[in-house]
Design a protein around this motif. Structure first.
Motif, PDB file in Angstrom:
ATOM      1  N   GLN A  71       0.829  -1.193   0.000  1.00  0.00           N
ATOM      2  CA  GLN A  71       0.000   0.000   0.000  1.00  0.00           C
ATOM      3  C   GLN A  71       0.875   1.258   0.000  1.00  0.00           C
ATOM      4  O   GLN A  71       1.983   1.251   0.533  1.00  0.00           O
ATOM      5  CB  GLN A  71      -0.919   0.014   1.228  1.00  0.00           C
ATOM      6  CG  GLN A  71      -1.989  -1.073   1.192  1.00  0.00           C
ATOM      7  CD  GLN A  71      -2.990  -0.917   2.309  1.00  0.00           C
ATOM      8  OE1 GLN A  71      -2.646  -0.465   3.404  1.00  0.00           O
ATOM      9  NE2 GLN A  71      -4.238  -1.276   2.054  1.00  0.00           N
ATOM     10  N   TYR A  72       0.318   2.325  -0.584  1.00  0.00           N
ATOM     11  CA  TYR A  72       1.049   3.592  -0.638  1.00  0.00           C
ATOM     12  C   TYR A  72       0.765   4.410   0.614  1.00  0.00           C
ATOM     13  O   TYR A  72      -0.387   4.758   0.897  1.00  0.00           O
ATOM     14  CB  TYR A  72       0.646   4.401  -1.876  1.00  0.00           C
ATOM     15  CG  TYR A  72       1.315   5.756  -1.934  1.00  0.00           C
ATOM     16  CD1 TYR A  72       2.653   5.868  -2.292  1.00  0.00           C
ATOM     17  CD2 TYR A  72       0.626   6.921  -1.601  1.00  0.00           C
ATOM     18  CE1 TYR A  72       3.290   7.099  -2.327  1.00  0.00           C
ATOM     19  CE2 TYR A  72       1.246   8.158  -1.641  1.00  0.00           C
ATOM     20  CZ  TYR A  72       2.586   8.241  -1.998  1.00  0.00           C
ATOM     21  OH  TYR A  72       3.211   9.466  -2.030  1.00  0.00           O
ATOM     22  N   VAL A  73       1.809   4.691   1.368  1.00  0.00           N
ATOM     23  CA  VAL A  73       1.716   5.556   2.545  1.00  0.00           C
ATOM     24  C   VAL A  73       2.913   6.493   2.516  1.00  0.00           C
ATOM     25  O   VAL A  73       4.061   6.050   2.521  1.00  0.00           O
ATOM     26  CB  VAL A  73       1.732   4.762   3.868  1.00  0.00           C
ATOM     27  CG1 VAL A  73       1.567   5.718   5.045  1.00  0.00           C
ATOM     28  CG2 VAL A  73       0.641   3.711   3.889  1.00  0.00           C
ATOM     29  N   HIS A  74       2.644   7.783   2.460  1.00  0.00           N
ATOM     30  CA  HIS A  74       3.751   8.749   2.473  1.00  0.00           C
ATOM     31  C   HIS A  74       3.385   9.943   3.326  1.00  0.00           C
ATOM     32  O   HIS A  74       2.381  10.619   3.106  1.00  0.00           O
ATOM     33  CB  HIS A  74       4.076   9.231   1.051  1.00  0.00           C
ATOM     34  CG  HIS A  74       5.062  10.370   1.028  1.00  0.00           C
ATOM     35  ND1 HIS A  74       6.357  10.224   1.460  1.00  0.00           N
ATOM     36  CD2 HIS A  74       4.922  11.672   0.656  1.00  0.00           C
ATOM     37  CE1 HIS A  74       6.996  11.387   1.339  1.00  0.00           C
ATOM     38  NE2 HIS A  74       6.138  12.274   0.855  1.00  0.00           N
ATOM     39  N   HIS A  75       4.195  10.195   4.347  1.00  0.00           N
ATOM     40  CA  HIS A  75       4.024  11.375   5.193  1.00  0.00           C
ATOM     41  C   HIS A  75       4.807  12.535   4.567  1.00  0.00           C
ATOM     42  O   HIS A  75       5.990  12.394   4.257  1.00  0.00           O
ATOM     43  CB  HIS A  75       4.533  11.093   6.610  1.00  0.00           C
ATOM     44  CG  HIS A  75       3.745  10.032   7.313  1.00  0.00           C
ATOM     45  ND1 HIS A  75       2.609  10.293   8.040  1.00  0.00           N
ATOM     46  CD2 HIS A  75       3.932   8.678   7.370  1.00  0.00           C
ATOM     47  CE1 HIS A  75       2.125   9.173   8.534  1.00  0.00           C
ATOM     48  NE2 HIS A  75       2.910   8.173   8.150  1.00  0.00           N
ATOM     49  N   SER A  76       4.151  13.654   4.370  1.00  0.00           N
ATOM     50  CA  SER A  76       4.772  14.798   3.699  1.00  0.00           C
ATOM     51  C   SER A  76       6.054  15.233   4.405  1.00  0.00           C
ATOM     52  O   SER A  76       6.112  15.274   5.645  1.00  0.00           O
ATOM     53  CB  SER A  76       3.795  15.969   3.648  1.00  0.00           C
ATOM     54  OG  SER A  76       4.417  17.126   3.121  1.00  0.00           O
ATOM     55  N   VAL A  77       7.067  15.540   3.612  1.00  0.00           N
ATOM     56  CA  VAL A  77       8.327  16.035   4.176  1.00  0.00           C
ATOM     57  C   VAL A  77       8.301  17.551   4.323  1.00  0.00           C
ATOM     58  O   VAL A  77       9.292  18.157   4.717  1.00  0.00           O
ATOM     59  CB  VAL A  77       9.532  15.617   3.301  1.00  0.00           C
ATOM     60  CG1 VAL A  77       9.674  14.114   3.270  1.00  0.00           C
ATOM     61  CG2 VAL A  77       9.393  16.177   1.884  1.00  0.00           C
ATOM     62  N   GLY A  78       7.157  18.169   3.987  1.00  0.00           N
ATOM     63  CA  GLY A  78       7.038  19.609   4.126  1.00  0.00           C
ATOM     64  C   GLY A  78       6.817  20.284   2.789  1.00  0.00           C
ATOM     65  O   GLY A  78       6.665  19.629   1.744  1.00  0.00           O
ATOM     66  N   ALA A  79       6.766  21.591   2.820  1.00  0.00           N
ATOM     67  CA  ALA A  79       6.554  22.397   1.620  1.00  0.00           C
ATOM     68  C   ALA A  79       7.628  23.467   1.543  1.00  0.00           C
ATOM     69  O   ALA A  79       7.963  24.102   2.542  1.00  0.00           O
ATOM     70  CB  ALA A  79       5.170  23.047   1.650  1.00  0.00           C
ATOM     71  N   VAL A  80       8.169  23.663   0.339  1.00  0.00           N
ATOM     72  CA  VAL A  80       9.197  24.676   0.146  1.00  0.00           C
ATOM     73  C   VAL A  80       8.926  25.393  -1.168  1.00  0.00           C
ATOM     74  O   VAL A  80       8.549  24.758  -2.166  1.00  0.00           O
ATOM     75  CB  VAL A  80      10.613  24.061   0.162  1.00  0.00           C
ATOM     76  CG1 VAL A  80      10.807  23.046  -0.964  1.00  0.00           C
ATOM     77  CG2 VAL A  80      11.687  25.146   0.104  1.00  0.00           C
ATOM     78  N   ALA A  81       9.067  26.709  -1.161  1.00  0.00           N
ATOM     79  CA  ALA A  81       8.792  27.504  -2.353  1.00  0.00           C
ATOM     80  C   ALA A  81       9.847  28.577  -2.512  1.00  0.00           C
ATOM     81  O   ALA A  81      10.308  29.169  -1.529  1.00  0.00           O
ATOM     82  CB  ALA A  81       7.405  28.150  -2.270  1.00  0.00           C
ATOM     83  N   THR A  82      10.226  28.829  -3.764  1.00  0.00           N
ATOM     84  CA  THR A  82      11.101  29.952  -4.070  1.00  0.00           C
ATOM     85  C   THR A  82      10.252  31.179  -4.367  1.00  0.00           C
ATOM     86  O   THR A  82       9.186  31.083  -4.984  1.00  0.00           O
ATOM     87  CB  THR A  82      11.996  29.640  -5.273  1.00  0.00           C
ATOM     88  OG1 THR A  82      12.754  30.813  -5.619  1.00  0.00           O
ATOM     89  CG2 THR A  82      11.197  29.222  -6.497  1.00  0.00           C
ATOM     90  N   LEU A  83      10.730  32.337  -3.915  1.00  0.00           N
ATOM     91  CA  LEU A  83      10.028  33.597  -4.148  1.00  0.00           C
ATOM     92  C   LEU A  83      10.914  34.573  -4.912  1.00  0.00           C
ATOM     93  O   LEU A  83      10.673  35.777  -4.906  1.00  0.00           O
ATOM     94  CB  LEU A  83       9.606  34.221  -2.812  1.00  0.00           C
ATOM     95  CG  LEU A  83       8.724  33.340  -1.919  1.00  0.00           C
ATOM     96  CD1 LEU A  83       8.517  34.007  -0.572  1.00  0.00           C
ATOM     97  CD2 LEU A  83       7.393  33.065  -2.591  1.00  0.00           C
ATOM     98  N   GLY A  84      11.949  34.045  -5.553  1.00  0.00           N
ATOM     99  CA  GLY A  84      12.911  34.885  -6.250  1.00  0.00           C
ATOM    100  C   GLY A  84      14.304  34.627  -5.721  1.00  0.00           C
ATOM    101  O   GLY A  84      14.487  33.924  -4.717  1.00  0.00           O
ATOM    102  N   LEU A  85      15.290  35.185  -6.374  1.00  0.00           N
ATOM    103  CA  LEU A  85      16.677  34.937  -6.014  1.00  0.00           C
ATOM    104  C   LEU A  85      16.942  35.329  -4.557  1.00  0.00           C
ATOM    105  O   LEU A  85      16.754  36.474  -4.157  1.00  0.00           O
ATOM    106  CB  LEU A  85      17.596  35.746  -6.940  1.00  0.00           C
ATOM    107  CG  LEU A  85      19.070  35.333  -6.970  1.00  0.00           C
ATOM    108  CD1 LEU A  85      19.222  33.906  -7.456  1.00  0.00           C
ATOM    109  CD2 LEU A  85      19.854  36.289  -7.867  1.00  0.00           C
TER     110      LEU A  85
END
Length: 441
Positions: A352-366
């Motif tokens: 079965q597929y079970v994956h706990h999120s490792v988080g969220a990351v986003a770039t907002l520019g250099l």
């Protein structure tokens, strides 16, 4: 040999085919991938492609080069008839033809969701493919060149006004990166000033970046506004005819560039042209082991993963919840799907597929970003470093990792490349208007 047909060469499809190659014994099964594009797009790099921080080709992973034991067919699957174990393929060239299979893997992904708003179909550009990211970048660079020759006024302002519709990850990252590029360009255009720029982000809900909690989301809004952008929350695009943007909050402006990132829609092949079970959102119904169907009614020889599948999210513990459509899940589902197909072929039980999120990351520019994983929240430069580190590791193949790192290092020393190649979209112009005798023009 049984034929395993993979419909779609995106994240889930590419990783499924790649791990089938690795796990199958020679002669155990034939793997076929059908996709209209000869490459998988690493979509998290599209905002940086748009800003010139990543070379366009480095965000594309060749299917034929990296799937060496897989048959890659250039075309689109337009219908799936699982009862007869056959699909209809619309090739890039030639007539449609049927293609039989023994096992089907539906990884067709989603499509850009559009709405019947006046002017959107004629004016907007999406941000789902490399070609779109390159076109947006070139349009902005050309707009700077044109604006630099004009006196201050409405036309200059129009050329340097950018409107993004959609405040999810794609929209916010693309908006932040393009704002960073435009701000950097001002150093090369002394005729222009920050007052000439107009950057507008339009979001229909009361917050952006729903993948992070409210606090970091609000910080991103403040950060963008401090950089001169306008963020319109609880606001909808009402019209964009001839580039004249009308918003539901009463704002009206003329915008040279309109980028549409307002979410994904169901793939029409999956939603309307298959006899496989689909839910009310047009996604294939799958079990936790990625087999199509339900526990009570499994569908033999059919599997699905990625954005086109309603995969139960066992990690959240909420009955009926399905995994969110993002790269984290698509990559991991593709790998597990391959292992489960091999297990089924060899008479073993799938997992079965079970994956706990490792988080969220986003770039907002250099040099700017936001990262959240559980109680840990990073903002600004540290989050940007995490973003680059994560995606340098996540982009498939060592070749692409090295190429991307090399471009980043060069840009760190010499800055972004600011040359527009918009003319490549019309390669015959120089020949027709400059190289052909008058009598033949």
């Amino acid at each position: 040999m049984p034929r395993v047909l993979v419909v779609g060469g995106g994240y889930a499809g590419f990783y499924a085919a790649r791990h089938l190659e690795k796990g199958l014994r020679r002669g155990e099964a034939e793997v076929v991938v059908v996709d209209p594009r000869p490459y998988m797009t690493y979509q998290p790099f599209l905002p940086e492609v748009m800003a010139g921080s990543v070379e366009a080709r480095h965000a594309a992973v060749s299917l034929r080069r990296h799937l060496r034991r897989t048959t890659v067919l250039a075309g689109s699957v337009t219908a799936i008839d699982h009862a007869s174990r056959s699909v209809t393929v619309h090739p890039v060239e030639g007539d449609d033809y049927p293609l039989g299979y023994d096992v089907i893997v539906v990884t067709a992904g989603a499509v850009t969701r559009t709405l019947p708003i006046p002017g959107v179909a004629e004016q907007a550009i999406g941000l789902k493919h490399v070609e779109e990211a390159v076109a947006i970048r070139d349009r902005l660079l050309v707009a700077f060149d044109r604006a630099s020759g004009l006196p201050p006024g409405p036309e200059r302002r129009r050329l340097l006004t950018v409107t993004f519709v959609g405040g999810g990850f794609t929209g916010v990252e693309g908006f932040g990166e393009l704002l960073s590029l435009a701000t950097a360009l001002l150093e090369r255009y002394p005729e222009l000033s920050a007052d000439d720029l107009g950057f507008h982000l339009v979001e229909g809900s009361g917050r952006i970046l729903p993948e992070v909690s409210a606090g970091p989301g609000a910080w991103v809004v403040r950060s963008l506004e401090e950089r001169g952008a306008s963020v319109h929350l609880n606001t909808f695009l009402q019209s964009a005819e001839d580039g004249h943007v009308v918003l539901s909050d009463g704002t009206e402006l003329d915008s040279e560039l309109l980028v549409w990132t307002a979410g994904n829609g169901a793939n029409p092949v999956v939603a309307r042209h298959t006899d496989l079970p689909v839910d009310d959102r047009g996604r294939v119904v799958v079990r936790a082991d990625l087999r199509v169907g339900t526990t009570a009614e499994p569908v033999a020889d059919a599997w699905a993963a990625g954005d086109a599948a309603a995969v139960p999210d066992l990690a959240v513990g909420t009955p009926g919840a399905s995994t969110v459509p993002n790269a984290q899940h698509a990559v991991r589902q593709g790998r597990l799907l391959a292992r489960n197909i091999i297990a089924a072929l060899q008479g073993r039980a799938p997992r079965q597929y079970v994956h706990h999120s490792v988080g969220a990351v986003a770039t907002l520019g250099l040099g700017r970003g936001v990262f959240e994983s559980g109680p840990v929240v990073l903002k600004g430069f540290p989050a940007w470093v995490v973003h680059r580190g994560y995606h340098a590791l996540a982009v498939p193949t060592w070749e692409r990792k090295i190429l991307v790192l090399a471009v980043w290092l060069v840009a760190l020393v010499f800055g972004r490349d600011i040359v527009s190649l918009q003319s490549v979209q019309r390669p015959r112009d120089a020949f027709v208007h400059g190289g052909v005798p008058d009598a033949h023009r």
